[in-house]
Motif scaffolding. Structure first.
Motif, PDB file in Angstrom:
ATOM      1  N   PRO A  13      34.939 -16.506  29.363  1.00  0.00           N
ATOM      2  CA  PRO A  13      33.852 -15.657  28.850  1.00  0.00           C
ATOM      3  C   PRO A  13      33.256 -14.728  29.896  1.00  0.00           C
ATOM      4  O   PRO A  13      32.957 -13.563  29.601  1.00  0.00           O
ATOM      5  N   ILE A  14      33.083 -15.213  31.130  1.00  0.00           N
ATOM      6  CA  ILE A  14      32.498 -14.366  32.162  1.00  0.00           C
ATOM      7  C   ILE A  14      33.431 -13.211  32.495  1.00  0.00           C
ATOM      8  O   ILE A  14      32.984 -12.086  32.735  1.00  0.00           O
ATOM      9  N   SER A  16      35.597 -11.825  30.379  1.00  0.00           N
ATOM     10  CA  SER A  16      35.516 -10.894  29.250  1.00  0.00           C
ATOM     11  C   SER A  16      34.261 -10.039  29.334  1.00  0.00           C
ATOM     12  O   SER A  16      34.296  -8.831  29.074  1.00  0.00           O
ATOM     13  N   LEU A  17      33.139 -10.663  29.690  1.00  0.00           N
ATOM     14  CA  LEU A  17      31.880  -9.921  29.793  1.00  0.00           C
ATOM     15  C   LEU A  17      31.954  -8.856  30.881  1.00  0.00           C
ATOM     16  O   LEU A  17      31.530  -7.708  30.680  1.00  0.00           O
TER      17      LEU A  17
END
Length: 257
Positions: A13-14, A16-17
């Protein structure tokens, strides 16, 4: 690597962010430094014919957002394709027990220990083999083991499909953003109806250009992303099919002895 990350082949997730922020930042810099100045120059010099310029077609904020999401979506698809092409597809067709003698009865405990020591033990393909062997160890029934293969493959297919949720959402959202530009442009055009009736149609023409250009760009981007999404789905289907065939061809042949 956790189960969801391995099966869905999604970036963290990090990551992707950070990529999403980078996409919006880079596109914004390009728009501010290239597209907006070029569009302004064309509109000042070309008059009404400027509406057909590529710079004018791309200049609005809706197109900027669509391109930012397009690059982020391409990152997600490329990340998955890279894992499939260079890792998952090769493992899905592999015989993990190829070093064992198929003419001799399979030592289940030895096979399970081989799988547990494998560097690919978190891979969903190898986990399908492990589930099959454990069911056979518990029941001694080959048909039950074969049923586990089918259910594990179906679960793998579902996990891969769920991993594409963000990509499908972006592909849906991009045309919607284009339609937002259409509504905004038509609203601006209607607000300038009095000027158009007075003979000054330049403002209305520009606003209608915003309306149609945003939809045009958004639909074109959506069509392009759907093509890459289709290619990704084909690779995922190939992986699932190879996993089932590999289990039935290699693993069940050991169990039949």
């Amino acid at each position: 690597m956790n189960k969801q990350h391995s099966a869905g082949m999604n970036p963290q997730p990090i990551t992707s962010l950070l990529v999403l922020i980078a996409c919006f930042t880079i596109v914004h810099i390009f728009y501010a430094g290239v597209i907006h100045p070029a569009a302004s120059a064309v509109m000042e010099s070309a008059g009404s014919s400027a509406l057909f310029s590529i710079w004018v077609i791309l200049k609005d904020v809706e197109q900027q957002v669509c391109f930012s999401l397009m690059f982020f979506c391409l990152f997600l698809i490329g990340y998955k394709v890279r894992h499939l092409w260079f890792k998952e597809l090769a493992l899905s067709d592999m015989d993990f027990l190829q070093k064992l003698d198929k003419s001799a009865p399979l030592d289940i405990d030895n096979a399970l220990s081989i799988f547990e020591e494998s560097k690919h033990k978190e891979n969903p393909v190898l986990k399908t083999w492990v589930n099959c062997l454990r069911r056979f160890k518990n029941t001694g029934n080959i048909q039950h083991a074969a049923d586990v293969i089918e259910s594990s493959v179906e679960s793998l297919a579902a996990q891969l499909e769920n991993g594409n949720t963000m990509i499908r959402y972006i592909i849906w959202a991009i045309p919607s953003i284009g339609f937002v530009g259409t509504v905004r442009g038509i609203g601006q055009a209607l607000a300038q109806a009095d000027q158009a009736l007075a003979g000054d149609i330049a403002g209305m023409t520009s606003s209608l250009g915003v309306a149609f250009n945003s939809t045009l760009v958004a639909l074109f981007i959506s069509l392009l992303l759907m093509l890459f999404m289709h290619m990704l789905n084909n690779l995922q289907d190939t992986m699932v099919l190879n996993t089932q065939q590999s289990c039935e061809k290699h693993l069940l042949s050991h169990l039949h002895n």
